[in-house]
Structures are given as structure tokens and as C-alpha cells.
Motif scaffolding. Structure first.
Motif, mmCIF file in Angstrom:
data_model
loop_
_atom_site.group_PDB
_atom_site.id
_atom_site.type_symbol
_atom_site.label_atom_id
_atom_site.label_comp_id
_atom_site.label_asym_id
_atom_site.label_seq_id
_atom_site.Cartn_x
_atom_site.Cartn_y
_atom_site.Cartn_z
ATOM 1 N N PRO A 33 0.825 -1.223 0.000
ATOM 2 C CA PRO A 33 0.000 0.000 0.000
ATOM 3 C C PRO A 33 0.851 1.263 0.000
ATOM 4 N N TYR A 64 4.446 -0.672 4.233
ATOM 5 C CA TYR A 64 3.800 0.402 3.482
ATOM 6 C C TYR A 64 4.871 1.262 2.824
ATOM 7 N N ASP A 111 -3.057 4.704 -2.173
ATOM 8 C CA ASP A 111 -4.102 4.055 -1.380
ATOM 9 C C ASP A 111 -4.627 4.932 -0.256
ATOM 10 N N TRP A 173 -7.322 0.813 8.986
ATOM 11 C CA TRP A 173 -7.982 1.155 7.728
ATOM 12 C C TRP A 173 -7.793 0.059 6.688
ATOM 13 N N PHE A 174 -6.561 -0.382 6.507
ATOM 14 C CA PHE A 174 -6.304 -1.380 5.467
ATOM 15 C C PHE A 174 -6.857 -2.749 5.842
ATOM 16 N N GLY A 178 -9.488 -1.738 3.255
ATOM 17 C CA GLY A 178 -8.524 -1.807 2.164
ATOM 18 C C GLY A 178 -8.949 -2.652 0.982
ATOM 19 N N LYS A 179 -9.758 -3.671 1.250
ATOM 20 C CA LYS A 179 -10.179 -4.565 0.162
ATOM 21 C C LYS A 179 -11.358 -4.014 -0.628
ATOM 22 N N ARG A 181 -11.636 -1.056 -2.201
ATOM 23 C CA ARG A 181 -11.067 0.174 -2.765
ATOM 24 C C ARG A 181 -12.045 0.900 -3.674
#
Length: 211
Positions: A33, A64, A111, A173-174, A178-179, A181
Motif C-alpha cells: 500500500p 507500506y 491508497d 484502515w487497510f 482496504g479490500k 477500494r
């Protein structure tokens, strides 16, 4: 309520023609990300906290990348910090960019936008291209643009001054959003299109004058 804006019509043209690219995969050699910041690299942004947070996350096994689009008086200090933390391969000092098409590409393919300090119009710039924004929760120091950030929808807030809190918000958050988007990207578009543009500003002015 009167909302602030950037070059909305021009940026909308760019957004409507932009497509995903491999700009970050090509640079970093992987698809971890990407956390982006666009603006001056100065003390007010507290970007040292972002580097520290990514270092904390790396120790947890969470990787990251950071992309800093801009120049400023803190640049050399931040570069040295990435060396001290062993993050040279995870941080890209892109430099100042005045090409709006390139800025659009850099934002669209990121991202998350993270500004540990006061976020201002950077929030609108990132949301315009579908990138959720993260900043601190001490709203008395923020400009009005922080109101475009809705936790879990167009970004999130971390506990002001807490590097650990910033790391936790990024991680959460991810893990949580995250999935999805595509949904997040559309929510960011919708926020700017419905409020933070000159057409809405004009309609508010006309309504006030009419009253």
C-alpha cells in the motif's frame, strides 16, 4: 455552509480520463500500500510522525510505502530520518510537481493520503482523485476542509500527537476497508462532487442573495 475548493473543473476532466497505472509497482518493485502526501514538506505537516508510524508498522510485519510529492525546508531532515529508520526502499521523495496530469496519476494510484499535521486543502485534492485522507483529531487546529473526512468512508482521524495512534489508524484502515477500494474511491468522489466545488459555492451564494 460555504465549502472550499480547488481547480475542480480541470481536475474533473483529468479524473474522467485517468486510468490505473503501475507507477508505484514500477518504482518500488512490489504492490505494498502507498501512503501519499502532496504539499510543502514543512514542520506544520509533522511528516516525521508518518515516517515513525511506518517504522512501527514495519516492526509489526506490515509494510507500506510513503510518497512525498513536494519540496520544503524539512526535506533533508526527513531524508535522514528514513536512513536512520532503514526505510530508504519504502520512501520516495518525488519532489515538487506542477504537472496536474502527473499529480492526478500519483494521487489516483495511491491508497491513502496521510497528513499528520493540519491537512487543509490537501484533503480535497486527495479525495478529488479517490484517495481517502487521514489527519489528526484536534479540529480546533484544522482548517474547514477536515469536514470532508468521514471516518470509515473518506478517511479517518488519529489521536492528535500520537505516533502509535497514527500507526494503528493506518493499520486498521487497510484491515477493515482496504479490500473495498472501489467503494472508498467512489465515496471520495461523491464527497467532493456534492460539496467541495465552485458550482456548489455558486448555488449557495445565489440562494443567500435570493433570500
Amino acid at each position: 455552509r460555504f465549502y472550499n475548493s480547488l481547480l475542480y473543473d480541470k481536475q474533473l476532466e483529468l479524473r474522467n480520463c485517468i486510468k490505473p497505472s503501475n507507477i508505484y509497482v514500477n518504482h518500488f518493485g512490489n504492490n505494498y500500500p502507498v501512503l501519499v502526501m502532496i504539499g510543502r514538506l514543512n514542520l506544520r505537516k509533522h511528516l516525521d510522525m508518518l515516517i515513525e508510524a511506518v517504522s512501527i508498522l514495519k516492526k509489526r510485519g506490515e509494510l507500506y510505502h510513503i510518497v512525498l510529492i513536494g519540496d520544503g525546508e524539512d526535506k533533508e531532515k526527513l531524508k535522514q530520518m528514513t536512513v536512520d529508520k532503514g526505510l530508504q526502499k519504502q520512501v520516495w521523495f518525488y519532489g515538487a510537481c506542477y504537472d496536474e496530469m502527473k499529480n492526478a496519476e500519483l494521487l489516483y494510484n495511491a491508497d491513502m493520503c496521510v497528513v499528520p499535521g493540519d491537512i487543509g486543502l490537501t484533503a480535497i485534492h486527495s479525495l478529488m482523485f479517490g484517495v481517502p485522507a487521514v489527519s489528526h483529531n484536534c479540529f480546533k487546529f484544522q482548517g474547514p476542509e477536515f469536514e470532508a473526512i468521514h471516518p470509515g468512508v473518506t478517511g479517518d482521524f488519529y489521536e492528535h500527537g500520537s505516533v502509535q495512534g497514527l500507526a494503528d489508524v493506518i493499520s486498521r484502515w487497510f484491515l477493515t476497508y482496504g479490500k473495498d477500494r472501489g467503494r472508498v474511491r467512489q465515496s471520495c468522489f461523491d464527497e467532493v462532487d456534492s460539496k467541495w466545488n465552485p458550482h456548489v459555492q455558486l448555488s449557495i451564494i445565489q440562494k443567500v442573495i435570493g433570500e
